[in-house]
Design a protein around this motif. Structure first.
Motif, PDB file in Angstrom:
ATOM      1  N   LEU A  52       0.824  -1.209   0.000  1.00 33.54           N
ATOM      2  CA  LEU A  52       0.000   0.000   0.000  1.00 33.54           C
ATOM      3  C   LEU A  52       0.861   1.264   0.000  1.00 33.54           C
ATOM      4  CD1 LEU A  52      -2.847  -0.946   2.492  1.00 33.54           C
ATOM      5  CD2 LEU A  52      -3.032  -0.622   0.016  1.00 33.54           C
ATOM      6  N   ARG A  53       2.098   1.153   0.456  1.00 33.19           N
ATOM      7  CA  ARG A  53       3.005   2.302   0.441  1.00 33.19           C
ATOM      8  C   ARG A  53       3.343   2.717  -0.988  1.00 33.19           C
ATOM      9  NH1 ARG A  53       8.126   1.560   3.662  1.00 33.19           N
ATOM     10  NH2 ARG A  53       8.182   3.803   3.363  1.00 33.19           N
ATOM     11  N   GLN A  54       3.285   1.782  -1.925  1.00 35.13           N
ATOM     12  CA  GLN A  54       3.609   2.081  -3.315  1.00 35.13           C
ATOM     13  C   GLN A  54       2.367   2.128  -4.204  1.00 35.13           C
ATOM     14  OE1 GLN A  54       5.769  -0.188  -1.604  1.00 35.13           O
ATOM     15  NE2 GLN A  54       7.215   1.473  -1.404  1.00 35.13           N
ATOM     16  N   PHE A  55       1.206   2.253  -3.613  1.00 37.11           N
ATOM     17  CA  PHE A  55      -0.032   2.321  -4.386  1.00 37.11           C
ATOM     18  C   PHE A  55       0.035   3.547  -5.299  1.00 37.11           C
ATOM     19  CE2 PHE A  55      -4.642   2.375  -5.018  1.00 37.11           C
ATOM     20  CZ  PHE A  55      -4.913   1.015  -5.065  1.00 37.11           C
ATOM     21  N   PRO A  56      -0.529   3.479  -6.508  1.00 37.93           N
ATOM     22  CA  PRO A  56      -0.451   4.621  -7.433  1.00 37.93           C
ATOM     23  C   PRO A  56      -0.971   5.922  -6.806  1.00 37.93           C
ATOM     24  CG  PRO A  56      -1.354   2.701  -8.536  1.00 37.93           C
ATOM     25  CD  PRO A  56      -1.260   2.355  -7.083  1.00 37.93           C
ATOM     26  N   ASP A  57      -0.445   7.029  -7.314  1.00 41.32           N
ATOM     27  CA  ASP A  57      -0.806   8.352  -6.804  1.00 41.32           C
ATOM     28  C   ASP A  57      -2.106   8.880  -7.394  1.00 41.32           C
ATOM     29  OD1 ASP A  57       1.682   8.623  -5.353  1.00 41.32           O
ATOM     30  OD2 ASP A  57       2.636   9.005  -7.303  1.00 41.32           O
ATOM     31  N   LEU A  58      -2.382   8.491  -8.635  1.00 44.81           N
ATOM     32  CA  LEU A  58      -3.529   9.038  -9.363  1.00 44.81           C
ATOM     33  C   LEU A  58      -4.266   7.941 -10.105  1.00 44.81           C
ATOM     34  CD1 LEU A  58      -1.656  12.029 -11.079  1.00 44.81           C
ATOM     35  CD2 LEU A  58      -3.117  12.169  -9.046  1.00 44.81           C
ATOM     36  N   ILE A  59      -5.568   8.134 -10.276  1.00 52.90           N
ATOM     37  CA  ILE A  59      -6.362   7.294 -11.159  1.00 52.90           C
ATOM     38  C   ILE A  59      -7.029   8.246 -12.142  1.00 52.90           C
ATOM     39  CG2 ILE A  59      -8.379   7.270  -9.614  1.00 52.90           C
ATOM     40  CD1 ILE A  59      -8.836   4.326 -10.635  1.00 52.90           C
ATOM     41  N   ALA A  61      -9.489   8.604 -15.954  1.00 54.37           N
ATOM     42  CA  ALA A  61     -10.370   7.967 -16.934  1.00 54.37           C
ATOM     43  C   ALA A  61     -10.640   8.945 -18.071  1.00 54.37           C
ATOM     44  CB  ALA A  61     -11.688   7.547 -16.285  1.00 54.37           C
ATOM     45  N   ARG A  62     -10.751   8.387 -19.259  1.00 54.04           N
ATOM     46  CA  ARG A  62     -11.178   9.136 -20.433  1.00 54.04           C
ATOM     47  C   ARG A  62     -11.990   8.168 -21.276  1.00 54.04           C
ATOM     48  NH1 ARG A  62      -6.651  11.544 -24.166  1.00 54.04           N
ATOM     49  NH2 ARG A  62      -6.489   9.339 -24.650  1.00 54.04           N
ATOM     50  N   GLY A  63     -13.287   8.457 -21.410  1.00 56.81           N
ATOM     51  CA  GLY A  63     -14.162   7.499 -22.075  1.00 56.81           C
ATOM     52  C   GLY A  63     -14.179   6.225 -21.254  1.00 56.81           C
ATOM     53  N   ALA A  64     -13.957   5.100 -21.924  1.00 53.57           N
ATOM     54  CA  ALA A  64     -13.943   3.807 -21.238  1.00 53.57           C
ATOM     55  C   ALA A  64     -12.549   3.411 -20.751  1.00 53.57           C
ATOM     56  CB  ALA A  64     -14.478   2.727 -22.175  1.00 53.57           C
ATOM     57  N   ASP A  65     -11.552   4.255 -20.995  1.00 56.62           N
ATOM     58  CA  ASP A  65     -10.181   3.958 -20.581  1.00 56.62           C
ATOM     59  C   ASP A  65      -9.945   4.393 -19.137  1.00 56.62           C
ATOM     60  OD1 ASP A  65      -9.432   2.959 -23.099  1.00 56.62           O
ATOM     61  OD2 ASP A  65      -8.947   4.980 -23.813  1.00 56.62           O
ATOM     62  N   VAL A  66      -9.329   3.515 -18.351  1.00 62.37           N
ATOM     63  CA  VAL A  66      -8.944   3.815 -16.978  1.00 62.37           C
ATOM     64  C   VAL A  66      -7.471   3.472 -16.831  1.00 62.37           C
ATOM     65  CG1 VAL A  66      -9.296   3.255 -14.538  1.00 62.37           C
ATOM     66  CG2 VAL A  66     -11.242   3.274 -16.103  1.00 62.37           C
ATOM     67  N   VAL A  67      -6.713   4.398 -16.225  1.00 69.41           N
ATOM     68  CA  VAL A  67      -5.286   4.181 -15.994  1.00 69.41           C
ATOM     69  C   VAL A  67      -4.941   4.602 -14.578  1.00 69.41           C
ATOM     70  CG1 VAL A  67      -4.670   4.545 -18.428  1.00 69.41           C
ATOM     71  CG2 VAL A  67      -4.606   6.478 -16.835  1.00 69.41           C
ATOM     72  N   THR A  68      -3.829   4.102 -14.072  1.00 70.92           N
ATOM     73  CA  THR A  68      -3.289   4.557 -12.801  1.00 70.92           C
ATOM     74  C   THR A  68      -1.895   5.109 -13.056  1.00 70.92           C
ATOM     75  OG1 THR A  68      -2.494   2.333 -12.258  1.00 70.92           O
ATOM     76  CG2 THR A  68      -4.659   2.982 -11.379  1.00 70.92           C
ATOM     77  N   ILE A  69      -1.522   6.085 -12.229  1.00 74.19           N
ATOM     78  CA  ILE A  69      -0.260   6.791 -12.411  1.00 74.19           C
ATOM     79  C   ILE A  69       0.500   6.797 -11.093  1.00 74.19           C
ATOM     80  CG2 ILE A  69       0.807   9.019 -13.007  1.00 74.19           C
ATOM     81  CD1 ILE A  69      -0.892   7.943 -15.301  1.00 74.19           C
ATOM     82  N   ALA A 101      -5.511  -6.043 -13.389  1.00 68.92           N
ATOM     83  CA  ALA A 101      -5.555  -6.124 -14.857  1.00 68.92           C
ATOM     84  C   ALA A 101      -7.010  -6.069 -15.318  1.00 68.92           C
ATOM     85  CB  ALA A 101      -4.887  -7.411 -15.334  1.00 68.92           C
ATOM     86  N   PRO A 102      -7.285  -5.394 -16.403  1.00 67.64           N
ATOM     87  CA  PRO A 102      -6.374  -4.812 -17.386  1.00 67.64           C
ATOM     88  C   PRO A 102      -6.054  -3.340 -17.155  1.00 67.64           C
ATOM     89  CG  PRO A 102      -8.563  -4.766 -18.287  1.00 67.64           C
ATOM     90  CD  PRO A 102      -8.676  -5.360 -16.896  1.00 67.64           C
ATOM     91  N   THR A 103      -6.273  -2.810 -15.945  1.00 71.98           N
ATOM     92  CA  THR A 103      -5.969  -1.406 -15.685  1.00 71.98           C
ATOM     93  C   THR A 103      -4.455  -1.212 -15.627  1.00 71.98           C
ATOM     94  OG1 THR A 103      -7.995  -1.202 -14.400  1.00 71.98           O
ATOM     95  CG2 THR A 103      -6.346   0.529 -14.104  1.00 71.98           C
ATOM     96  N   PRO A 104      -3.900  -0.418 -16.534  1.00 69.05           N
ATOM     97  CA  PRO A 104      -2.448  -0.246 -16.540  1.00 69.05           C
ATOM     98  C   PRO A 104      -1.971   0.701 -15.448  1.00 69.05           C
ATOM     99  CG  PRO A 104      -3.433   1.010 -18.323  1.00 69.05           C
ATOM    100  CD  PRO A 104      -4.546   0.251 -17.655  1.00 69.05           C
ATOM    101  N   LEU A 105      -0.716   0.539 -15.071  1.00 60.14           N
ATOM    102  CA  LEU A 105      -0.019   1.432 -14.158  1.00 60.14           C
ATOM    103  C   LEU A 105       1.141   2.037 -14.937  1.00 60.14           C
ATOM    104  CD1 LEU A 105       0.871   2.646 -11.433  1.00 60.14           C
ATOM    105  CD2 LEU A 105       2.014   0.456 -10.957  1.00 60.14           C
ATOM    106  N   TYR A 106       1.218   3.352 -14.912  1.00 58.52           N
ATOM    107  CA  TYR A 106       2.298   4.062 -15.595  1.00 58.52           C
ATOM    108  C   TYR A 106       3.107   4.852 -14.585  1.00 58.52           C
ATOM    109  CZ  TYR A 106      -0.327   3.162 -19.879  1.00 58.52           C
ATOM    110  OH  TYR A 106      -0.987   2.564 -20.910  1.00 58.52           O
ATOM    111  N   TYR A 107       4.434   4.786 -14.717  1.00 56.89           N
ATOM    112  CA  TYR A 107       5.315   5.673 -13.975  1.00 56.89           C
ATOM    113  C   TYR A 107       5.532   6.891 -14.856  1.00 56.89           C
ATOM    114  CZ  TYR A 107       6.347   1.477 -11.252  1.00 56.89           C
ATOM    115  OH  TYR A 107       6.243   0.356 -10.474  1.00 56.89           O
ATOM    116  N   VAL A 108       5.229   8.078 -14.337  1.00 54.37           N
ATOM    117  CA  VAL A 108       5.466   9.315 -15.063  1.00 54.37           C
ATOM    118  C   VAL A 108       6.567  10.059 -14.326  1.00 54.37           C
ATOM    119  CG1 VAL A 108       4.505  11.484 -15.911  1.00 54.37           C
ATOM    120  CG2 VAL A 108       3.091   9.421 -15.909  1.00 54.37           C
ATOM    121  N   PHE A 109       7.683  10.252 -15.015  1.00 60.41           N
ATOM    122  CA  PHE A 109       8.873  10.830 -14.412  1.00 60.41           C
ATOM    123  C   PHE A 109       8.857  12.355 -14.502  1.00 60.41           C
ATOM    124  CE2 PHE A 109       9.820   6.528 -15.795  1.00 60.41           C
ATOM    125  CZ  PHE A 109      10.255   5.975 -14.606  1.00 60.41           C
ATOM    126  N   GLY A 110       9.800  12.989 -13.852  1.00 65.13           N
ATOM    127  CA  GLY A 110       9.872  14.439 -13.796  1.00 65.13           C
ATOM    128  C   GLY A 110       9.983  15.110 -15.148  1.00 65.13           C
TER     129      GLY A 110
END
Length: 158
Positions: A52-59, A61-69, A101-110
């Motif tokens: 839980l310490r590394q749970f994504p910071d953001l969720i 959605a756009r249309g039917a697409d859901v992502v985590t960041i 799955a299938p919700t992707p997790l993306y790392y977004v860097f500085g």
């Protein structure tokens, strides 16, 4: 201000920057993860090895697409042109994507470049490792431009 408080403030600003960039591309964005918990819960989590310490910071959605960041600022290394991502974070990210799955997790860097946990693991499997083994070091050239992953703000405005 403690070192952790400074890092937290820098991280919060980066999360806000990423959220604004997503909104400019038509995404609805909401905070999630450890940063949304009350202080007492955050403090208790700091004393655990919980994913839980590394749970994504953001969720988002756009249309039917859901992502985590998971927003990762203060990277890349100014000396090596590599991102440094903790092995604990990568393991938690792989576990998260397997369960959700299938919700992707993306790392977004500085620098607003993007990688997934699986890409970080793949690109670092045979690469130079951090001497402690605690970090995966991946070339910044491997990352995807933000617009390629989330669309461009110009296309959204049109």
């Amino acid at each position: 201000m403690t070192q952790w408080q400074h890092r937290k403030a820098v991280g919060d600003l980066h999360e806000q920057r990423v959220a604004a960039a997503l909104r400019a591309r038509g995404w609805t964005v909401h905070p999630c993860g450890q940063g949304t918990y009350p202080h007492a819960v955050r403090e208790a989590l700091r004393c655990t090895r919980s994913a839980l310490r590394q749970f994504p910071d953001l969720i988002a959605a756009r249309g039917a697409d859901v992502v985590t960041i998971d927003a990762k600022d203060r990277m890349p290394s100014t000396d090596t042109s590599r991102y440094s991502i903790s092995a604990t974070t990568i393991n938690a990210g792989l576990h998260f994507t397997a369960i959700h799955a299938p919700t992707p997790l993306y790392y977004v860097f500085g620098d607003l470049k993007v990688l997934t946990p699986a890409e970080v693991l793949h690109y670092t499997d045979h690469a130079l490792r951090h001497s402690s083994g605690a970090y995966h070091l991946v070339s910044t050239h491997r990352a995807h431009p933000f617009d390629d992953v989330f669309g461009s703000a110009a296309a959204q405005a049109a």
